[in-house]
Design an enzyme around this catalytic site. Structure first.
Site, PDB file in Angstrom:
ATOM      1  N   THR A 188       0.821  -1.215   0.000  1.00  0.00           N
ATOM      2  CA  THR A 188       0.000   0.000   0.000  1.00  0.00           C
ATOM      3  C   THR A 188       0.853   1.262   0.000  1.00  0.00           C
ATOM      4  O   THR A 188       1.828   1.346   0.736  1.00  0.00           O
ATOM      5  CB  THR A 188      -0.851   0.013   1.290  1.00  0.00           C
ATOM      6  OG1 THR A 188      -1.716  -1.105   1.233  1.00  0.00           O
ATOM      7  CG2 THR A 188      -1.645   1.290   1.436  1.00  0.00           C
ATOM      8  N   ARG A 216     -13.555  -8.606   0.709  1.00  0.00           N
ATOM      9  CA  ARG A 216     -12.680  -8.232   1.839  1.00  0.00           C
ATOM     10  C   ARG A 216     -12.179  -6.787   1.674  1.00  0.00           C
ATOM     11  O   ARG A 216     -11.753  -6.383   0.605  1.00  0.00           O
ATOM     12  CB  ARG A 216     -11.500  -9.195   1.905  1.00  0.00           C
ATOM     13  CG  ARG A 216     -10.495  -8.920   3.049  1.00  0.00           C
ATOM     14  CD  ARG A 216      -9.347  -8.054   2.610  1.00  0.00           C
ATOM     15  NE  ARG A 216      -8.362  -7.851   3.669  1.00  0.00           N
ATOM     16  CZ  ARG A 216      -7.373  -6.957   3.610  1.00  0.00           C
ATOM     17  NH1 ARG A 216      -7.253  -6.179   2.554  1.00  0.00           N
ATOM     18  NH2 ARG A 216      -6.520  -6.840   4.588  1.00  0.00           N
ATOM     19  N   VAL A 217     -12.261  -6.042   2.756  1.00  0.00           N
ATOM     20  CA  VAL A 217     -11.711  -4.678   2.764  1.00  0.00           C
ATOM     21  C   VAL A 217     -10.737  -4.590   3.937  1.00  0.00           C
ATOM     22  O   VAL A 217     -11.043  -5.064   5.037  1.00  0.00           O
ATOM     23  CB  VAL A 217     -12.843  -3.632   2.924  1.00  0.00           C
ATOM     24  CG1 VAL A 217     -12.270  -2.238   3.121  1.00  0.00           C
ATOM     25  CG2 VAL A 217     -13.766  -3.649   1.705  1.00  0.00           C
ATOM     26  N   ASP A 219      -7.513  -2.144   5.997  1.00  0.00           N
ATOM     27  CA  ASP A 219      -7.448  -0.899   6.767  1.00  0.00           C
ATOM     28  C   ASP A 219      -7.344   0.349   5.895  1.00  0.00           C
ATOM     29  O   ASP A 219      -7.715   1.444   6.317  1.00  0.00           O
ATOM     30  CB  ASP A 219      -6.206  -0.921   7.682  1.00  0.00           C
ATOM     31  CG  ASP A 219      -4.923  -1.043   6.858  1.00  0.00           C
ATOM     32  OD1 ASP A 219      -4.894  -1.876   5.930  1.00  0.00           O
ATOM     33  OD2 ASP A 219      -3.962  -0.304   7.127  1.00  0.00           O
ATOM     34  N   THR A 239       0.642   0.381   6.607  1.00  0.00           N
ATOM     35  CA  THR A 239       0.739  -0.596   5.530  1.00  0.00           C
ATOM     36  C   THR A 239       0.916  -1.969   6.181  1.00  0.00           C
ATOM     37  O   THR A 239       1.313  -2.051   7.346  1.00  0.00           O
ATOM     38  CB  THR A 239       1.917  -0.263   4.589  1.00  0.00           C
ATOM     39  OG1 THR A 239       2.007  -1.261   3.578  1.00  0.00           O
ATOM     40  CG2 THR A 239       3.242  -0.202   5.325  1.00  0.00           C
ATOM     41  N   GLY A 240       0.602  -3.018   5.441  1.00  0.00           N
ATOM     42  CA  GLY A 240       0.727  -4.359   5.999  1.00  0.00           C
ATOM     43  C   GLY A 240      -0.634  -5.010   6.163  1.00  0.00           C
ATOM     44  O   GLY A 240      -1.605  -4.593   5.516  1.00  0.00           O
ATOM     45  N   GLY A 242      -3.969  -5.491   7.041  1.00  0.00           N
ATOM     46  CA  GLY A 242      -4.944  -4.500   7.474  1.00  0.00           C
ATOM     47  C   GLY A 242      -5.790  -4.930   8.653  1.00  0.00           C
ATOM     48  O   GLY A 242      -6.185  -4.095   9.477  1.00  0.00           O
TER      49      GLY A 242
HETATM   50  N1  ASP Z   1      -2.946  -2.669   4.261  1.00  0.00           N
HETATM   51  C1  ASP Z   1      -3.365  -3.298   3.041  1.00  0.00           C
HETATM   52  C2  ASP Z   1      -4.599  -4.097   3.310  1.00  0.00           C
HETATM   53  O1  ASP Z   1      -4.685  -4.746   4.337  1.00  0.00           O
HETATM   54  C3  ASP Z   1      -2.362  -4.195   2.430  1.00  0.00           C
HETATM   55  C4  ASP Z   1      -0.978  -3.655   2.209  1.00  0.00           C
HETATM   56  O2  ASP Z   1      -0.529  -2.731   2.850  1.00  0.00           O
HETATM   57  O3  ASP Z   1      -0.319  -4.187   1.321  1.00  0.00           O
HETATM   58  O4  ASP Z   1      -5.453  -4.139   2.455  1.00  0.00           O
END
Ligand code: ASP
Length: 325
Positions: A188, A216-217, A219, A239-240, A242
């Site tokens: 992200t 699915r949604v 963060d 990021t990461g 969510g």
């Molecule tokens: N934070 C994003 C999500 O969970 C994924 C990502 O950061 O790659 O959708």
């Protein structure tokens, strides 16, 4: 009673919103006094090695654009980048093979907009701004968001590239769903900007976890989780994975910690510790990036490998984040 009438009658003292005085006692009623900004403005900072995006935001800020416009200009670079498989056009699809995008924006007046699970539209951060500015709502999801985009003149495109399709078909053979975010990924993009007038805004945009369940949604489009801005205090992005960010309302938590006197670095570390303390198995990544009104920066992640790209003083550089492991 419609929604608007409910809110107005509640706030007019029907007793619905009574707050106990002892609960208020713990909440500082003043923002901390911040000394004049020692860091040169403007500043643009983005998650991961998104050098081009941060530079684009920086250039936009130097031209005199406001923080929100500049943040959206920067993330648009990655939304259009077909080789970035975690943002915008070319992003990885869900398990049914459909690419759905999530984004949100927040400006220096505390206004915000968000879109979730949008198909066929590339520049979803800009679309989130349109939701904020041109509708009475904060969030539009799914088909409604797509229809609104078309009404606003956005072009509908197929976001599934040939390469993403091939990788998805390969994934279908085993269908292993393990949402590990590794350092090699872009992931992200969250962008925080402080403009020449000292105002703060941010944008966050993603295709979410690769091969996520349909619907699915994460963060990223959720204000307070993926992004939060308070122009008096600072801003944060995540990021990461969510799901872990949502459970701790990570970006809001960081801004509130800064309000209570933490540096952006301390605030990011505390927010990561909050996630870690509830998890026995830490086989996932979360990274936070934050900035305060003075232009001080903080970043921290669970695993090694999280980086950020900072534009300041006419230069854009990538920095490694500290991590818990
Ligand atoms: N934070 C994003 C999500 O969970 C994924 C990502 O950061 O790659 O959708």
């Amino acid at each position: 009673m419609n929604r608007r009438r409910f809110f107005s009658s509640a706030s007019l003292g029907g007793g619905v919103l009574l707050v106990q005085p002892q609960l208020l006692a713990n909440i500082p009623n003043k923002s901390p006094k911040l000394s004049p900004n020692p860091n040169p403005l403007p500043i643009a900072i983005s998650t991961w090695n998104n050098i081009k995006a941060s530079k684009t935001s920086g250039d936009s800020l130097e031209r005199g654009e406001d923080a929100l416009t500049s943040a959206i200009d920067g993330v648009a670079v990655e939304e259009a980048n077909l080789t970035n498989r975690t943002v915008g056009n070319g992003g990885a699809p869900d398990r049914s093979g459909t690419v759905t995008l999530d984004a949100c924006v927040m400006d220096s007046t505390g206004n915000c907009g968000s879109v979730m699970a949008v198909e066929n539209i590339v520049h979803v951060a800009s679309l989130a701004r349109d939701v904020m500015e041109k509708t009475p709502h904060v969030i539009l999801a799914g088909n409604g968001a797509r229809k609104f985009a078309i009404q606003q003149g956005y072009t509908a495109v197929d976001l599934l590239t040939t390469q993403s399709r091939e990788l998805w078909l390969e994934w279908l053979r085993n269908q292993e769903y393990k949402p590990v975010i590794n350092a090699g990924n872009h992931d992200t993009i969250g962008m925080l900007c402080i403009d020449k007038s000292g105002n703060i805004a941010g944008a966050c945009t993603t295709s979410g976890l690769a091969y996520k369940m349909e619907g699915r949604v994460g963060d990223s489009p959720i204000i307070g989780s993926g992004l939060f801005v308070d122009n008096e205090i600072g801003a944060a992005v995540a990021t990461g994975v969510g799901e872990e960010v949502i459970k701790t309302v990570g970006s809001f938590l960081i801004v509130e910690l800064i309000r209570q006197g933490a540096s952006p670095q301390q605030a990011c570390q505390t927010a990561i510790q909050r996630i870690i303390k509830n998890r026995k198995k830490l086989d996932f990544q979360v990274g936070f990036l934050a900035i305060n009104k003075q232009g001080e920066i903080g970043s921290y992640s669970i695993q090694k490998g999280f980086t950020y790209a900072l534009y300041r003083n006419g230069e854009t550089k990538e920095f490694n984040s500290k991590s818990a492991y």
